[in-house]
Design an enzyme around this catalytic site. Structure first.
Site, short mmCIF file in Angstrom:
data_model
loop_
_atom_site.label_atom_id
_atom_site.label_comp_id
_atom_site.label_asym_id
_atom_site.label_seq_id
_atom_site.Cartn_x
_atom_site.Cartn_y
_atom_site.Cartn_z
N SER A 122 -10.63 -0.20 6.56
CA SER A 122 -9.83 -0.09 5.25
C SER A 122 -9.31 -1.30 4.83
CB SER A 122 -8.98 1.05 5.23
OG SER A 122 -9.42 2.14 5.00
N LYS A 127 1.07 -1.14 -0.05
CA LYS A 127 -0.10 0.17 0.06
C LYS A 127 0.94 1.23 0.09
CE LYS A 127 -3.98 1.92 2.61
NZ LYS A 127 -5.09 1.88 3.37
N SER A 139 -9.95 1.94 2.46
CA SER A 139 -8.78 2.85 1.41
C SER A 139 -7.75 1.88 0.85
CB SER A 139 -8.23 3.98 2.38
OG SER A 139 -7.42 3.15 3.63
#
Ligand code: GLN
Length: 488
Positions: free
Chosen positions: A177, A76, A153
């Site tokens: 997320s 990420k 997210s």
């Protein structure tokens, strides 16, 4: 090759049936083909990946491989990577190249993984559809022509893993997320106990809630990734003196007369969920009962207030954390007429609408007039929720609940900010309480899309959370092979 799980790939790498270089090439080719359409990576790192793979192959040849040697992953783009652009999906950090490595990404290097690239996300991890990304939203590979959200997210990671553009990856979960995006892409998303994985070098959103964790296609794979990520870090003062060491395949905790008390949260019974979610949730509960689980009702009286508390605490912490982006030391700088004007112009240009909204909410609830009525009140609700989880775990060993109300929605759904916030109803309480929670594929809805449910445990009971998730995974039997999902 891209349908292999991490567990299967490791076996083939160890037996030298495949090489890390071959495996990496398979992913790089797929990234080449589908990466632009899926928009799951902000930055790809093919040269680094091939160098990592060559080093892995040398270790296999020498007979001393590392635990995840040769496993190609997506990171990420919130984890700082030395010499590799780290953007947090924000214009503010569009050209930021860290001079240091986050603890989590360093641990993946130490475990021998191959870095494919930095995965897309919501700007500073604030969002639910990854639509707040400065780089545009990633796409869910399920029914790709429909352009559904891969969630947020950590939506770049779920898009990449579900489509076979990475074998697994990292996420962070501040209010859901990891779990929400995993639940709508047919993946396993594990939010570990707060403090199990270090936050050092991970761009901060809300420090008392931010929790790094793994995203993978199977529970065993997620357990392998978590074993690499977890561990005490003196550089993060909230890091726990605990680790996580999975021996996979994870052993069953039900069957053969084993006893387990499973709690169902009473207050969630009245929350509207899709008929598919209800049917699938009930079916999985019945499956677990058939293995000998005792199912009891537990109460978390304030759980429906978790959303309100979260949307006060998280923006409050964000407003403080994001004060550092002032155009002076690093990141974007838009020169103004004087210092204050430079701050204003830089922050107005560098942050997107949702991030600005959060900082305004955050500064408002921390102002002297609002601090007692909003922030302190939210902190009290948080304490009550944590206490209620502790009390509930006197009556049961693990808790089950949905991960979301329904299947993936179209990216162009026109939702208000409050409607987006409401999607976090099933996930935020676990962050407020710091307890581990795993979203696991629980079934396929009528429309052909996957649905996930959560297993929640006591603090540091991450292993049993994943063991129960594995039972659910086996009963559900969701086929999440990338070539099947994408039809190619
Ligand atoms: N959707 C939530 C938010 O926007 C959760 C985000 C997260 O966990 N990073 O705050």
């Amino acid at each position: 090759m891209i349908d292999l799980t991490i567990t299967e790939a490791l076996e083939k790498l160890k037996s030298r049936e495949i090489s890390a270089t071959e495996l990496t090439h398979a992913y790089l080719e797929r990234i080449e083909k589908y990466g632009a359409d899926l928009n799951c990576y902000i930055t790809t790192t093919p040269e680094r990946a091939l160098a990592d793979a060559a080093a892995s192959d040398a270790r296999y040849a020498a007979g001393n491989p590392l635990p995840l040697d040769g496993i190609p992953i997506a990171m990420k783009d919130l984890f700082a990577t030395h010499g590799i652009r780290t953007t947090a999906a924000s214009r503010m950090l569009e050209n930021f190249v860290p001079q240091y490595e986050s603890t989590v990404s360093q641990k993946f290097i130490d475990a021998g993984t191959v870095l494919l690239g930095k995965a897309n996300l919501d700007e500073f991890a604030m969002g639910t559809f990854s639509k707040t990304s400065f780089f545009g939203a990633p796409i869910n590979p399920w029914q790709m022509e429909r352009k559904l959200t891969a969630g947020g997210s950590s939506g770049g990671t779920t898009s990449a893993v579900a489509s076979g553009l990475a074998i697994g990856g990292t996420g962070t979960d501040t209010g859901g997320s990891i779990r929400f995006p995993a639940s709508i892409t047919g993946l396993v998303g594990m939010k570990p106990t707060y403090g199990l994985c270090s936050r050092w070098g991970c761009v901060a959103f809300a420090s008392s809630l931010d929790t790094p964790g793994p995203i993978a296609r199977t529970v065993d794979d997620a357990a392998l990734l978590l074993s690499a990520m977890a561990g005490h870090d003196p550089k993060d003062s909230t890091s726990a003196d605990a680790g996580f060491h999975a021996h996979t395949p994870l052993s069953p905790i039900l069957g053969d007369g084993k006893k387990l008390r499973i709690g169902i949260i009473k207050e969630f019974a009245d929350v509207e969920i899709s008929p598919d979610m209800k049917r699938i949730f009930d079916a999985r509960v019945a499956d677990l009962k058939s293995l000998g689980a005792d199912v009891v009702e537990v109460s978390i009286p304030n759980i429906l207030d978790a959303l309100a508390a979260y949307y006060i605490i998280a923006p409050a912490e964000a407003s403080s954390n994001l004060a550092r982006y002032d155009g002076m030391r690093y990141g974007l700088r838009v020169d103004g007429t004087d210092l204050i004007d430079t701050y204003k112009k830089t922050r107005a240009a560098g942050f997107g609408t949702e991030v600005q909204r959060r900082m305004i909410i955050g500064t408002a609830v921390l102002s002297s007039e609002s601090y007692e009525v909003y922030f302190m009140q939210a902190a009290r609700v948080r304490r009550m929720i944590a206490d209620s989880f502790n009390a509930a775990f006197e009556q049961c060993d693990l808790i089950l609940c949905p991960a979301g109300a329904g299947t993936a929605m179209p990216l162009d759904s026109d939702l208000t900010p409050l409607e987006y916030y409401a999607l976090d109803l099933f996930t935020v309480a676990m962050n407020l309480a710091g307890v581990p929670a795993c979203s696991v594929p629980a079934g396929i809805a009528e429309n052909g899309l996957p649905l996930g449910m959560q297993v929640v445990g006591r603090r540091f009971d991450d292993m049993r959370v994943m063991q129960l998730a594995k039972h659910i995974e086996q009963f559900a039997g969701v086929d999440n092979r990338p070539t099947k999902i994408m039809g190619k």
